[in-house]
Enzyme design. Structure first.
Site, PDB file in Angstrom:
ATOM      1  N   HIS A  38      33.730  43.110  38.398  1.00  0.00           N
ATOM      2  CA  HIS A  38      34.278  41.692  38.211  1.00  0.00           C
ATOM      3  C   HIS A  38      34.437  41.039  39.667  1.00  0.00           C
ATOM      4  CE1 HIS A  38      37.125  38.745  36.510  1.00  0.00           C
ATOM      5  NE2 HIS A  38      36.172  38.415  36.101  1.00  0.00           N
ATOM      6  N   GLU A  65      29.502  41.267  39.242  1.00  0.00           N
ATOM      7  CA  GLU A  65      29.686  40.171  38.437  1.00  0.00           C
ATOM      8  C   GLU A  65      30.234  39.126  39.696  1.00  0.00           C
ATOM      9  OE1 GLU A  65      31.833  37.016  36.297  1.00  0.00           O
ATOM     10  OE2 GLU A  65      32.472  38.259  37.681  1.00  0.00           O
ATOM     11  N   ASP A  67      30.422  34.255  40.475  1.00  0.00           N
ATOM     12  CA  ASP A  67      30.461  33.003  39.804  1.00  0.00           C
ATOM     13  C   ASP A  67      29.847  31.997  40.698  1.00  0.00           C
ATOM     14  OD1 ASP A  67      32.724  33.495  37.499  1.00  0.00           O
ATOM     15  OD2 ASP A  67      33.533  34.379  39.362  1.00  0.00           O
ATOM     16  N   HIS A  80      35.049  31.385  42.039  1.00  0.00           N
ATOM     17  CA  HIS A  80      35.531  31.416  40.633  1.00  0.00           C
ATOM     18  C   HIS A  80      36.033  29.911  40.309  1.00  0.00           C
ATOM     19  CE1 HIS A  80      38.333  31.752  37.173  1.00  0.00           C
ATOM     20  NE2 HIS A  80      37.202  32.506  36.692  1.00  0.00           N
ATOM     21  N   GLU A 148      27.529  34.196  36.754  1.00  0.00           N
ATOM     22  CA  GLU A 148      27.686  33.434  35.884  1.00  0.00           C
ATOM     23  C   GLU A 148      27.699  32.108  36.437  1.00  0.00           C
ATOM     24  OE1 GLU A 148      32.141  31.829  33.921  1.00  0.00           O
ATOM     25  OE2 GLU A 148      32.104  33.976  34.635  1.00  0.00           O
TER      26      GLU A 148
END
Length: 294
Positions: A38, A65, A67, A80, A148
């Protein structure tokens, strides 16, 4: 919905509920379930930095992962929050520009910021990477990316722009789109946009939609990715009963799991991926579980 009627039959749903968790599909990754770092290995290095990607690779984690947001001059950066305040020294460098939103700064201004010192002195000087820099680092380690699109309502057209960067970096060829890339968002419309623009790309919706809504989601997303606190064996089995846009059962990657007990529990539900700040803890817990079952 592809290869299914709009409503799941009672027979199919009951069969899914009776399917053992060990029979869940695992093509989201090489492991069962896949362990996904993450924001990189963010318990051990500053989140969404190249150092966090490197740490995940050092730990042997294949999936990371991140952002993605957009600067004032249209550059995609990996961060993020929609504000730079929490993870950079923006208040010191630009004290008069509160609330320090990403969209109010140019890429060059953001490149000046220290995105590592907040985490620890060993990471002083780490920078907010551009999406290009981030993808290049993931590629260097031969890793896989769960990307994301963050706050798409703030950045009209970000889906097309993200896909363009991925294409320029060689990430939209068959090798990447079939096994190394998933694009996700909390915005169903953003996920729809990605699917419409590039149908070959696998997508994920972040959330826990009601089972009754899953037929609609199965038209444009390959994954339903909920918070672990909302999960149950029945819900995961229900998601698996639907076929997504690429002709395979919908998958479930859950977030954010950082302890061994929870990792074992959600693995028992049959999830396909576990998103975690501590990928080594989750991986070791799952290996211990597997070893104990042999």
């Amino acid at each position: 919905m592809h290869a299914r009627t709009v409503a799941v039959t009672t027979t199919a749903l009951m069969a899914a509920l009776l399917t053992p968790a060990s029979h869940a599909r695992t093509d989201v990754g090489d492991d069962r379930p896949a362990v996904i770092a993450h924001r990189g290995a963010s318990a051990y290095a500053p989140e969404n930095t190249l150092a966090a990607v490197d740490k995940a690779a050092e730990l042997g984690i294949r999936w990371v992962e991140n952002d993605v947001q957009r600067t004032r001059d249209g550059e995609l950066v990996v961060l993020h929050d929609d504000s730079l305040r929490r993870t950079t020294d923006v208040e010191e460098v630009y004290p008069d520009r509160a609330p320090w939103l990403v969209k109010d700064f140019t890429a060059a201004e953001i490149a000046r910021l220290d995105a590592g010192s907040w985490f620890g002195s060993a990471y002083a000087g780490a920078r907010v990477p551009t999406l290009e820099q981030y993808v290049e680092r993931v590629e260097r380690h031969d890793q896989k990316l769960l990307l994301e699109i963050k706050n798409p309502e703030l950045y009209p057209g970000i889906e097309q722009q993200t896909l363009k960067v991925l294409s320029n970096e060689g990430w939209l060829d068959r090798h990447h789109v079939t096994g190394r890339l998933v694009v996700q968002s909390f915005s169903a419309q953003s996920v729809r946009n990605v699917h419409k623009l590039k149908p070959a790309v696998r997508t994920g919706f972040l959330g826990t939609p009601p089972v009754s809504d899953l037929p609609a989601y199965a038209e444009f997303t390959d994954q339903i990715n909920p918070s672990y606190g909302t999960l149950s064996l029945g819900y995961v089995s229900s998601v698996h009963a639907f076929t997504g846009p690429h002709g395979k059962p919908l998958q479930v990657s859950t977030w954010t799991v950082d302890d061994a007990e929870t990792a074992r529990r959600v693995a028992g539900y049959g999830v396909d991926g576990i998103i975690t700040n501590k990928p080594d803890v989750v991986r070791d817990a799952l290996r211990g579980k597997d070893a104990g079952g042999e």
